[in-house]
Design a protein around this motif. Structure first.
Motif, PDB file in Angstrom:
ATOM      1  N   ASP A 188       8.260  -7.889   4.535  1.00  0.00           N
ATOM      2  CA  ASP A 188       8.051  -9.168   3.839  1.00  0.00           C
ATOM      3  C   ASP A 188       9.203 -10.135   4.102  1.00  0.00           C
ATOM      4  O   ASP A 188       8.989 -11.333   4.351  1.00  0.00           O
ATOM      5  N   ARG A 189      10.427  -9.628   4.014  1.00  0.00           N
ATOM      6  CA  ARG A 189      11.593 -10.499   4.227  1.00  0.00           C
ATOM      7  C   ARG A 189      11.582 -11.104   5.630  1.00  0.00           C
ATOM      8  O   ARG A 189      11.866 -12.294   5.821  1.00  0.00           O
ATOM      9  N   LYS A 190      11.248 -10.287   6.617  1.00  0.00           N
ATOM     10  CA  LYS A 190      11.231 -10.778   7.989  1.00  0.00           C
ATOM     11  C   LYS A 190      10.128 -11.806   8.205  1.00  0.00           C
ATOM     12  O   LYS A 190      10.317 -12.796   8.925  1.00  0.00           O
ATOM     13  N   VAL A 191       8.981 -11.577   7.599  1.00  0.00           N
ATOM     14  CA  VAL A 191       7.864 -12.512   7.758  1.00  0.00           C
ATOM     15  C   VAL A 191       8.176 -13.838   7.075  1.00  0.00           C
ATOM     16  O   VAL A 191       7.967 -14.928   7.636  1.00  0.00           O
ATOM     17  N   ILE A 192       8.688 -13.799   5.869  1.00  0.00           N
ATOM     18  CA  ILE A 192       8.996 -15.032   5.131  1.00  0.00           C
ATOM     19  C   ILE A 192      10.147 -15.781   5.797  1.00  0.00           C
ATOM     20  O   ILE A 192      10.108 -17.003   5.976  1.00  0.00           O
ATOM     21  N   ASP A 193      11.193 -15.039   6.161  1.00  0.00           N
ATOM     22  CA  ASP A 193      12.325 -15.603   6.917  1.00  0.00           C
ATOM     23  C   ASP A 193      12.839 -16.910   6.301  1.00  0.00           C
ATOM     24  O   ASP A 193      12.991 -17.922   6.985  1.00  0.00           O
ATOM     25  N   ASP A 194      13.069 -16.869   5.005  1.00  0.00           N
ATOM     26  CA  ASP A 194      13.545 -18.069   4.310  1.00  0.00           C
ATOM     27  C   ASP A 194      14.439 -17.623   3.161  1.00  0.00           C
ATOM     28  O   ASP A 194      13.959 -17.021   2.184  1.00  0.00           O
ATOM     29  N   ALA A 195      15.715 -17.915   3.257  1.00  0.00           N
ATOM     30  CA  ALA A 195      16.680 -17.479   2.245  1.00  0.00           C
ATOM     31  C   ALA A 195      16.428 -18.126   0.891  1.00  0.00           C
ATOM     32  O   ALA A 195      16.932 -17.650  -0.139  1.00  0.00           O
ATOM     33  N   ARG A 196      15.665 -19.217   0.852  1.00  0.00           N
ATOM     34  CA  ARG A 196      15.385 -19.889  -0.413  1.00  0.00           C
ATOM     35  C   ARG A 196      14.377 -19.117  -1.257  1.00  0.00           C
ATOM     36  O   ARG A 196      14.230 -19.382  -2.456  1.00  0.00           O
ATOM     37  N   VAL A 197      13.668 -18.194  -0.629  1.00  0.00           N
ATOM     38  CA  VAL A 197      12.657 -17.396  -1.335  1.00  0.00           C
ATOM     39  C   VAL A 197      13.294 -16.081  -1.765  1.00  0.00           C
ATOM     40  O   VAL A 197      13.667 -15.257  -0.932  1.00  0.00           O
ATOM     41  N   MET A 198      13.421 -15.892  -3.058  1.00  0.00           N
ATOM     42  CA  MET A 198      14.020 -14.669  -3.598  1.00  0.00           C
ATOM     43  C   MET A 198      12.925 -13.642  -3.885  1.00  0.00           C
ATOM     44  O   MET A 198      11.873 -13.977  -4.448  1.00  0.00           O
ATOM     45  N   LEU A 199      13.174 -12.395  -3.485  1.00  0.00           N
ATOM     46  CA  LEU A 199      12.227 -11.310  -3.703  1.00  0.00           C
ATOM     47  C   LEU A 199      12.750 -10.388  -4.793  1.00  0.00           C
ATOM     48  O   LEU A 199      13.914  -9.972  -4.755  1.00  0.00           O
ATOM     49  N   GLU A 200      11.882 -10.084  -5.742  1.00  0.00           N
ATOM     50  CA  GLU A 200      12.241  -9.175  -6.829  1.00  0.00           C
ATOM     51  C   GLU A 200      11.113  -8.165  -7.028  1.00  0.00           C
ATOM     52  O   GLU A 200       9.944  -8.559  -7.144  1.00  0.00           O
ATOM     53  N   VAL A 201      11.455  -6.891  -7.065  1.00  0.00           N
ATOM     54  CA  VAL A 201      10.451  -5.847  -7.287  1.00  0.00           C
ATOM     55  C   VAL A 201      10.151  -5.747  -8.779  1.00  0.00           C
ATOM     56  O   VAL A 201      11.029  -5.413  -9.582  1.00  0.00           O
ATOM     57  N   LYS A 202       8.922  -6.051  -9.154  1.00  0.00           N
ATOM     58  CA  LYS A 202       8.528  -5.951 -10.560  1.00  0.00           C
ATOM     59  C   LYS A 202       8.231  -4.501 -10.947  1.00  0.00           C
ATOM     60  O   LYS A 202       8.456  -4.082 -12.081  1.00  0.00           O
ATOM     61  N   GLY A 203       7.686  -3.755 -10.014  1.00  0.00           N
ATOM     62  CA  GLY A 203       7.357  -2.350 -10.246  1.00  0.00           C
ATOM     63  C   GLY A 203       6.888  -1.728  -8.957  1.00  0.00           C
ATOM     64  O   GLY A 203       6.360  -2.418  -8.075  1.00  0.00           O
ATOM     65  N   SER A 204       7.108  -0.439  -8.817  1.00  0.00           N
ATOM     66  CA  SER A 204       6.689   0.218  -7.581  1.00  0.00           C
ATOM     67  C   SER A 204       6.378   1.689  -7.823  1.00  0.00           C
ATOM     68  O   SER A 204       6.872   2.297  -8.781  1.00  0.00           O
ATOM     69  N   LEU A 205       5.554   2.221  -6.973  1.00  0.00           N
ATOM     70  CA  LEU A 205       5.226   3.646  -6.946  1.00  0.00           C
ATOM     71  C   LEU A 205       5.058   4.015  -5.488  1.00  0.00           C
ATOM     72  O   LEU A 205       4.221   3.426  -4.796  1.00  0.00           O
ATOM     73  N   PRO A 206       5.845   4.961  -4.967  1.00  0.00           N
ATOM     74  CA  PRO A 206       5.677   5.325  -3.565  1.00  0.00           C
ATOM     75  C   PRO A 206       4.340   6.010  -3.327  1.00  0.00           C
ATOM     76  O   PRO A 206       3.731   6.528  -4.279  1.00  0.00           O
ATOM     77  N   PRO A 207       3.849   6.020  -2.105  1.00  0.00           N
ATOM     78  CA  PRO A 207       2.630   6.786  -1.817  1.00  0.00           C
ATOM     79  C   PRO A 207       2.831   8.247  -2.194  1.00  0.00           C
ATOM     80  O   PRO A 207       3.947   8.777  -2.117  1.00  0.00           O
ATOM     81  N   SER A 208       1.768   8.886  -2.607  1.00  0.00           N
ATOM     82  CA  SER A 208       1.888  10.293  -2.981  1.00  0.00           C
ATOM     83  C   SER A 208       2.081  11.157  -1.740  1.00  0.00           C
ATOM     84  O   SER A 208       1.673  10.772  -0.629  1.00  0.00           O
ATOM     85  N   PRO A 209       2.687  12.320  -1.898  1.00  0.00           N
ATOM     86  CA  PRO A 209       2.747  13.259  -0.769  1.00  0.00           C
ATOM     87  C   PRO A 209       1.334  13.610  -0.299  1.00  0.00           C
ATOM     88  O   PRO A 209       0.383  13.611  -1.094  1.00  0.00           O
ATOM     89  N   VAL A 210       1.192  13.889   0.973  1.00  0.00           N
ATOM     90  CA  VAL A 210      -0.107  14.284   1.524  1.00  0.00           C
ATOM     91  C   VAL A 210      -0.293  15.785   1.316  1.00  0.00           C
ATOM     92  O   VAL A 210       0.527  16.592   1.764  1.00  0.00           O
TER      93      VAL A 210
END
Length: 512
Positions: A386-408
């Motif tokens: 996401d950071r590379k695609v947006i490529d704009d320091a003015r846009v701040m990214l904050e993780v609101k919540g996350s869950l990694p993929p489950s093990p296979v």
């Protein structure tokens, strides 16, 4: 130099032709000799002495279960009185279970239920069947063909919220255990039944507490089965038979808040760049640049390979030779939202907030992007993309919540747990093919990862394309025949799990 050009071109053409011939030969041979991953265990028949019919009494219990309005609205907000009534109903409805000395019942997290059915062989690791008590809210009640909490039976279908998500598996597994114990049978392998009360809002007060309780006791589970993907009839192109899709993993989640702060002020004197404009360009970049295809790196490729031998010829050729055709299949998958979700991490813009008045320039703008993460990616990789695609320091990214993929979870012929599940499915659905896949949604199993390495998500009923909108939607229903299959599926799975985890089948000649 130029005099040799015809000779060089001839050699190139011959080399290309030879390569093409070799590739064609390999593709044809693999298509014709690709192995089958299917089994043919003895079919469960209505004439078998251990068949569980959907008789009037069992149907009455199920339709009554649908009438309890055990709705989860949001995290921590539900219907506690309805849950208490439903829990009491379960206790009263299955007298053999609740009076058996083999069964220990616990109420966990105030409303969730955990049963332990003691096996006769303590050397065998226990396993667990999971479901949940709660349902999602009702929408457009006036458009339902039958009242959504009526449990009404019409034209061979039972209508109501929870009929396929997931009171069918809850009641079906209880019916199976009740039937087993009423025949005077003690299972060899200890069995847990785990029923959370808030799965629809994350399971934080139900399944999580169940998982914590079992972890504190040092319990290790050989096999966990929860709700999941169904037996799809007409859902997979190129296959005329029903396909039972067993989810061996779940996609992860990361909700990312994008925030931009810029100069505000009066609408009559705008700055060259606004917070809304900067953020709009950022989210446009994310939508225009999807995450890379991961097709072929996870269970989605196995999903095709395991049914390849039963596909019509063009599909069979592709599925048998994904080593060559994966890019083509991935390109096709990307064309539809339903299949694209299996090929990559998805990006969904779910909210955009900015502005307070028509003539005031917003000094701040926020958006939320919901990513569902492919099993072969990580949360960190998604954020970096996401950071590379947006490529704009003015846009701040904050993780609101996350869950990694489950093990296979292990799957295939070398996995005894998957094999037991597959053969049980094909006893109840003898015409169905069984294949591994992964879920694009999430279940209570997120709270059980540390208990077992073999966790599967499967719904033992047949679903057609016309049934898909009913899930969490209008006119949720299950056929009486499908509910009968649910009960018999859990019963046969319990019987099959009596044996060591090897490739063995439960035959009806082996009476209990």
């Amino acid at each position: 130099m130029w005099t040799n050009l015809p000779r060089v071109l001839t050699l190139v053409v011959r080399g290309f032709a030879l390569t093409l011939a070799v590739l064609t030969t390999v593709v044809v041979i693999r298509t014709l000799t690709f192995p089958s991953y299917q089994t043919s265990p003895p079919e469960c028949k209505t004439t078998d002495p251990d068949f569980i019919p959907a008789d009037e009494e069992r149907l009455a219990r199920f339709t009554s279960a649908i009438q309890f309005q055990t709705v989860s609205y949001e995290r921590g907000v539900g219907t506690p009185q309805e849950l208490l009534k439903f829990v009491r109903f379960i206790q009263e409805s299955f007298p053999t279970i609740h009076s058996s000395p083999l069964v220990r019942r616990e109420v966990v997290g105030n409303y969730s239920l955990l049963y332990r059915v003691e096996g006769s062989d303590g050397s065998l690791e226990p396993y667990m069947l999971a479901s949940h008590l709660d349902v999602v809210p009702i929408t457009q009640e006036a458009s339902w063909e039958a009242p959504p909490f009526s449990g009404q039976v019409r034209d061979g279908y039972i209508y109501g919220r929870g009929t396929i998500d997931a009171k069918h598996s809850l009641m079906g597994s209880l019916e199976a255990v009740e039937f087993l114990l009423s025949r005077g049978h003690q299972p060899k392998r200890t069995l847990y039944l785990a029923f959370g009360h808030d799965e629809e809002t994350g399971g934080h007060f139900g399944a999580k507490v169940i998982g914590d309780v079992l972890t504190e006791r040092g319990e290790k589970i050989a096999f966990i089965l929860d709700e999941g993907t169904p037996v799809g009839d007409g859902l997979m192109p190129g296959v005329s038979k029903p396909v039972a899709m067993v989810s061996v993993s779940e996609k992860g989640i990361v909700d990312v808040k994008l925030k931009v702060q810029a100069e505000g002020g009066h609408g009559s004197m705008p700055a060259r760049k606004s917070a809304i404009g900067i953020l709009a360009r950022a989210v446009q970049k994310l939508e225009d640049n999807p995450h890379p295809s991961m097709f072929g790196t996870g269970p989605e490729a196995r999903m095709l390979e395991y049914v390849a031998t039963e596909m019509t010829l063009p599909y069979r050729m592709l599925a048998s030779n994904l080593w060559l055709f994966s890019p083509l299949v991935a390109w096709v998958y990307a064309k539809k939202p339903q299949t694209n979700a299996f090929a990559r991490t998805t990006t969904a813009l779910t909210s955009f907030t900015a502005g307070v008045k028509d003539n005031v320039i917003a000094p701040e703008a926020e958006a939320v992007v919901d990513h569902r993460i492919h099993p072969m990616q990580t949360v960190e990789e998604v954020l970096e993309f996401d950071r590379k695609v947006i490529d704009d320091a003015r846009v701040m990214l904050e993780v609101k919540g996350s869950l990694p993929p489950s093990p296979v979870s292990p799957h295939g012929k070398d996995s005894p747990t998957y094999t037991v599940l597959q053969e049980t499915i094909q006893q109840i659905f003898p015409d169905a093919l069984v294949t591994p896949t992964f879920m694009v949604a999430n279940t209570d199993t997120r709270h059980y990862w540390n208990l077992s390495s073999a966790i599967y998500r499967f719904n033992p009923y047949v679903m057609t394309p016309s049934d898909l909108p009913r899930f969490h939607g209008l006119n949720e229903r299950i056929s009486v025949r499908n509910y009968e299959r649910v009960m018999n599926f859990y019963y046969h799975l319990i019987v099959n799990m009596d044996k060591p985890l090897e490739v063995k089948r439960h035959g009806h000649e082996d009476e209990l």
